[in-house]
Design a protein around this motif. Structure first.
Motif, PDB file in Angstrom:
ATOM      1  N   ILE A   1      10.921  -3.013   6.341  1.00 39.17           N
ATOM      2  CA  ILE A   1      10.518  -2.950   4.937  1.00 39.17           C
ATOM      3  C   ILE A   1       9.801  -4.239   4.544  1.00 39.17           C
ATOM      4  N   ASP A   2       9.017  -4.180   3.450  1.00 40.74           N
ATOM      5  CA  ASP A   2       8.396  -5.392   2.930  1.00 40.74           C
ATOM      6  C   ASP A   2       9.299  -5.995   1.853  1.00 40.74           C
ATOM      7  N   THR A   3       8.825  -7.040   1.187  1.00 36.59           N
ATOM      8  CA  THR A   3       9.678  -7.757   0.230  1.00 36.59           C
ATOM      9  C   THR A   3       9.930  -6.954  -1.044  1.00 36.59           C
ATOM     10  N   GLN A   4       9.173  -5.872  -1.241  1.00 36.56           N
ATOM     11  CA  GLN A   4       9.448  -4.974  -2.376  1.00 36.56           C
ATOM     12  C   GLN A   4      10.341  -3.796  -1.974  1.00 36.56           C
TER      13      GLN A   4
ATOM     14  N   ILE B   1       5.526  -4.320  17.962  1.00 37.63           N
ATOM     15  CA  ILE B   1       4.891  -3.853  16.732  1.00 37.63           C
ATOM     16  C   ILE B   1       4.469  -5.064  15.911  1.00 37.63           C
ATOM     17  N   ASN B   2       3.433  -4.889  15.073  1.00 40.42           N
ATOM     18  CA  ASN B   2       3.025  -5.940  14.157  1.00 40.42           C
ATOM     19  C   ASN B   2       3.627  -5.689  12.779  1.00 40.42           C
ATOM     20  N   LYS B   3       3.257  -6.503  11.794  1.00 35.63           N
ATOM     21  CA  LYS B   3       3.877  -6.391  10.468  1.00 35.63           C
ATOM     22  C   LYS B   3       3.355  -5.206   9.664  1.00 35.63           C
ATOM     23  N   LYS B   4       2.410  -4.457  10.222  1.00 38.45           N
ATOM     24  CA  LYS B   4       1.997  -3.195   9.616  1.00 38.45           C
ATOM     25  C   LYS B   4       2.774  -2.022  10.211  1.00 38.45           C
TER      26      LYS B   4
END
Length: 291
Positions: A1-4, A40-43
């Motif tokens: 997940i991202d920061t949101q 995996i990358n951050k996408k």
């Protein structure tokens, strides 16, 4: 997940590591009832076209991988830069990694070229342009990054080499230091650790002290334990009581505390009798002892 809290990966994985400084994480996937690993990358995108039995941590932008029970290397773009042909490998250090094949080890560079021939029984990582190599089970020497001998393999139990000095353990299980020229330091110790930032920890009669890079004792052997915390700070212990000293012997915190631990950002946690406090590396209180 991202920061949101939004999902950035569509696929679910069996396991994931944390993202490293290259923005990559190792993901575990199932394949024909076997676990395999990919990057995996951050996408959330896979950047490796292959799956591996294991992916080791990146160092110097290169990671060792295991495939079909052999080892090779990939770069941070997920590309195979050294084929998986070796029986065993190390991480890259100073642009070199040791690799083993058919019982012999040598060194390769980041494009897979052999730079030190496969003629040794044991190889260690490069540090300060030198690496310890063994030609049999006992005799160790030093090579440079081109494979030239700096010190012929003649040292019994050549353990570590750093800052131009090596640690040797002799047949009597005594430790001593040696320069790359083969010249011995004066003095033998019950135990000795590698030099770091110009100092080394040594033990005599079950007490630890500190010597400088000339072999001079700058903290006499008086502690039951000494542990390096940063470049000029050490934890010291007598019995179960801990304190802090710099590496010249000056006491930063007296030996009065039950437990001391080093935290991030130069903050040190102190515990005593159910109370906790925090000091900086100069021993000044950030937060005095409280319940």
């Amino acid at each position: 997940i991202d920061t949101q809290g939004n999902f950035i990966t569509e696929q679910s994985f069996e396991d994931l590591t944390s993202f490293d400084k290259y923005g990559l994480a190792v993901a575990r996937v199932s394949s024909k009832n076997k676990f395999r690993y990919t990057l995996i990358n951050k996408k959330g995108e896979r950047i490796t076209s292959l799956s591996f039995q294991k992916i080791f941590p990146f160092n110097e932008g290169i990671a060792a991988v295991k495939k079909r029970n052999k080892y090779g290397f990939i770069n941070a773009q997920g590309e195979m830069i050294v084929p998986a042909i070796y029986d065993k490998v190390s991480l890259f250090s100073e642009g070199r990694a040791w690799a083993k094949i058919d019982g012999k080890c040598g060194y390769i560079n980041p494009v897979g070229n052999v730079v030190v021939d496969f003629e040794f029984n044991k190889c260690k990582d490069f540090e300060d342009g030198r690496a310890i190599v063994y030609v049999n089970a006992r005799k160790g020497g030093l090579v440079d990054k081109e494979g030239e001998y700096v010190l012929q393999p003649s040292m019994n139990k050549f353990l570590v080499f750093s800052e131009g000095k090596g640690v040797i353990r002799d047949s009597n299980k005594k430790f001593y230091f040696i320069r790359e020229s083969g010249e011995l330091y004066q003095g033998f110790y019950d135990q000795a650790q590698a030099f770091e930032n110009g100092t080394a920890f040594v033990e005599i009669n079950r007490k630890w002290g500190v010597i400088n890079n000339k072999g001079v004792m700058i903290i006499s052997p008086k502690y039951e334990e000494i542990q390096r915390l940063d470049t000029n700070l050490s934890l010291v212990r007598i019995s179960r009581i801990h304190g802090l000293s710099n590496l010249h012997g000056k006491i930063i915190l007296p030996l009065d505390y039950e437990y001391i631990s080093y935290l991030a950002g130069g903050i040190i946690r102190i515990e005593q009798g159910g109370k906790i406090g925090y000091v900086n590396t100069q021993g000044h209180w950030i937060w005095h002892m409280k319940e």
